[in-house]
Write an enzyme that holds these catalytic residues in place. Structure first.
Site, PDB file in Angstrom:
ATOM      1  N   ARG A 180     -33.974  15.861  52.995  1.00  0.00           N
ATOM      2  CA  ARG A 180     -33.942  14.536  52.101  1.00  0.00           C
ATOM      3  C   ARG A 180     -32.492  14.259  51.671  1.00  0.00           C
ATOM      4  NH1 ARG A 180     -37.973  15.496  47.195  1.00  0.00           N
ATOM      5  NH2 ARG A 180     -36.164  14.876  46.151  1.00  0.00           N
ATOM      6  N   ARG A 232     -34.295  23.095  52.312  1.00  0.00           N
ATOM      7  CA  ARG A 232     -35.597  22.647  52.407  1.00  0.00           C
ATOM      8  C   ARG A 232     -35.899  21.413  53.298  1.00  0.00           C
ATOM      9  NH1 ARG A 232     -38.036  19.887  46.931  1.00  0.00           N
ATOM     10  NH2 ARG A 232     -36.401  18.362  47.142  1.00  0.00           N
ATOM     11  N   ARG A 267     -41.188  12.063  33.541  1.00  0.00           N
ATOM     12  CA  ARG A 267     -40.118  12.473  33.627  1.00  0.00           C
ATOM     13  C   ARG A 267     -39.151  12.170  32.333  1.00  0.00           C
ATOM     14  NH1 ARG A 267     -39.602  13.150  39.070  1.00  0.00           N
ATOM     15  NH2 ARG A 267     -37.955  14.231  40.006  1.00  0.00           N
ATOM     16  N   LYS A 295     -43.254  22.264  42.767  1.00  0.00           N
ATOM     17  CA  LYS A 295     -44.064  21.261  42.276  1.00  0.00           C
ATOM     18  C   LYS A 295     -44.971  20.900  43.595  1.00  0.00           C
ATOM     19  CE  LYS A 295     -41.464  18.391  40.185  1.00  0.00           C
ATOM     20  NZ  LYS A 295     -40.231  18.727  40.209  1.00  0.00           N
ATOM     21  N   ARG A 314     -29.065  16.016  39.694  1.00  0.00           N
ATOM     22  CA  ARG A 314     -30.695  16.061  39.378  1.00  0.00           C
ATOM     23  C   ARG A 314     -30.957  17.259  38.370  1.00  0.00           C
ATOM     24  NH1 ARG A 314     -32.640  16.733  45.148  1.00  0.00           N
ATOM     25  NH2 ARG A 314     -34.570  17.002  44.393  1.00  0.00           N
TER      26      ARG A 314
HETATM   27  P1  ATP Z   1     -38.661  17.764  43.966  1.00  0.00           P
HETATM   28  O1  ATP Z   1     -37.599  17.875  45.054  1.00  0.00           O
HETATM   29  O2  ATP Z   1     -39.139  19.409  43.590  1.00  0.00           O
HETATM   30  O3  ATP Z   1     -39.786  17.045  44.105  1.00  0.00           O
HETATM   31  P2  ATP Z   1     -37.482  16.224  42.406  1.00  0.00           P
HETATM   32  O4  ATP Z   1     -38.494  16.162  41.154  1.00  0.00           O
HETATM   33  O5  ATP Z   1     -36.025  15.957  41.858  1.00  0.00           O
HETATM   34  O6  ATP Z   1     -37.662  17.261  42.884  1.00  0.00           O
HETATM   35  P3  ATP Z   1     -38.862  13.813  43.437  1.00  0.00           P
HETATM   36  O7  ATP Z   1     -39.946  13.979  42.315  1.00  0.00           O
HETATM   37  O8  ATP Z   1     -39.224  13.792  44.821  1.00  0.00           O
HETATM   38  O9  ATP Z   1     -38.008  14.955  43.285  1.00  0.00           O
HETATM   39  O10 ATP Z   1     -38.215  12.582  42.747  1.00  0.00           O
HETATM   40  C1  ATP Z   1     -36.785  12.408  43.640  1.00  0.00           C
HETATM   41  C2  ATP Z   1     -36.086  11.313  42.914  1.00  0.00           C
HETATM   42  O11 ATP Z   1     -37.053   9.927  42.378  1.00  0.00           O
HETATM   43  C3  ATP Z   1     -35.572  11.489  41.502  1.00  0.00           C
HETATM   44  O12 ATP Z   1     -34.398  12.175  41.395  1.00  0.00           O
HETATM   45  C4  ATP Z   1     -35.642  10.242  40.723  1.00  0.00           C
HETATM   46  O13 ATP Z   1     -34.414   9.645  41.183  1.00  0.00           O
HETATM   47  C5  ATP Z   1     -36.555   9.696  41.358  1.00  0.00           C
HETATM   48  N1  ATP Z   1     -38.019   9.586  40.501  1.00  0.00           N
HETATM   49  C6  ATP Z   1     -39.151  10.245  40.771  1.00  0.00           C
HETATM   50  N2  ATP Z   1     -40.135  10.194  39.871  1.00  0.00           N
HETATM   51  C7  ATP Z   1     -39.677   9.451  38.772  1.00  0.00           C
HETATM   52  C8  ATP Z   1     -39.844   9.071  37.469  1.00  0.00           C
HETATM   53  N3  ATP Z   1     -41.062   9.777  37.032  1.00  0.00           N
HETATM   54  N4  ATP Z   1     -38.929   8.651  36.550  1.00  0.00           N
HETATM   55  C9  ATP Z   1     -37.662   8.247  37.105  1.00  0.00           C
HETATM   56  N5  ATP Z   1     -37.392   8.456  38.559  1.00  0.00           N
HETATM   57  C10 ATP Z   1     -38.052   9.160  39.312  1.00  0.00           C
HETATM   58 MG    MG Z   2     -41.635  16.736  44.686  1.00  0.00          MG
END
Ligand code: ATP
Ligand code: MG
Length: 223
Positions: free
Chosen positions: A160, A127, A93, A19, A171
């Site tokens: 991270r 990553r 989410r 993403k 996750r």
């Molecule tokens: P990616 O690594 O591809 O970005 P991801 O979707 O798990 O994967 P992030 O979107 O960066 O990672 O989000 C990291 C963390 O932040 C999530 O695991 C969650 O704990 C929190 N988080 C982010 N967005 C939301 C949301 N919309 N609602 C709830 N928690 C969120």
């Molecule tokens: Mg991301």
């Protein structure tokens, strides 16, 4: 007379589905402002804001932050954007978050990156992230020009805290139970576009072609 309205999109997909990378390319090619909920949360943690301190343990454990906090945070950021076209990454989410967004904005499209879980597990552990910008690199298929350093700023890259094997599993579980129902929500509204594959560089041309068909000029859509 051609009326224009602002293009608004969401990008979805399991953690590590690309993403962030795809959003960066969309931002560059189509002039959409990239808003990543994860980047916003990590910036808050880095700056030790009240919100950041509150959310850190949640994130480090691979659990989702509370819906009401997330919706308030993201919707207020969107309001501040005013007239720009945007692409939301990481929000919504949960169905609850999707409903909050739905009450405020009509979406033009929801891009869904469909990448198998097995691919993701191995990807996340190789990553590296530039925390201030959210730019991500992968030592296997998208390495930085200089090892350990961001291409644009030359600043150090980090892994991270939530990219450990156990947290990645948690996750993915959260994605399955809480986020997959959001795909159904958007499918029923007729805005979901799914792109399947195991490699970002192979998925990207399809996303790009699709957006070209919807968005002839940077962020402006014919009404
Ligand atoms: P990616 O690594 O591809 O970005 P991801 O979707 O798990 O994967 P992030 O979107 O960066 O990672 O989000 C990291 C963390 O932040 C999530 O695991 C969650 O704990 C929190 N988080 C982010 N967005 C939301 C949301 N919309 N609602 C709830 N928690 C969120
Ligand atoms: Mg991301």
């Amino acid at each position: 007379m051609a009326l224009h309205r602002i293009f608004r999109a969401v990008i979805m997909g399991p953690p590590g589905s690309g993403k962030g990378t795809v959003s960066g390319r969309i931002g560059k090619s189509f002039g959409l402002k990239h808003i990543s909920s994860g980047d916003i949360l990590r910036a808050n943690i880095n700056a030790k804001t009240e919100l950041g301190l509150l959310m850190k343990s949640c994130i480090d454990q691979g659990r989702l932050a509370p819906d009401d906090i997330m919706s308030r945070l993201i919707l207020s950021d969107l309001r501040a954007l005013d007239q720009s076209a945007w692409l939301l990454d990481g929000f919504p989410r949960t169905v609850d978050q999707a409903e909050s967004l739905d009450e405020a904005y009509r979406l033009d499209t929801v891009i869904n990156l469909d990448v198998p879980f097995q691919t993701i597990q191995q990807r996340l552990t190789s990553r590296w992230t530039h925390l201030p910008s959210g730019r991500v690199y992968n030592i296997d298929f998208n390495p930085p020009k200089v090892p350990g350093l961001d291409d644009v700023t030359g600043e150090p890259l980090v892994q991270r805290d939530d990219d450990t094997p156990e947290t990645v599993t948690r996750r993915l579980k959260a994605y399955e139970t809480q986020t997959e129902p959001v795909l159904e929500f958007y499918r029923s509204k007729g805005v979901l576009q799914t792109f399947s594959g195991t490699e970002t560089n192979k998925i990207w041309p399809h996303v790009e072609a699709f957006l070209h068909s919807k968005l002839p000029s940077g962020g402006q859509k014919r009404a």
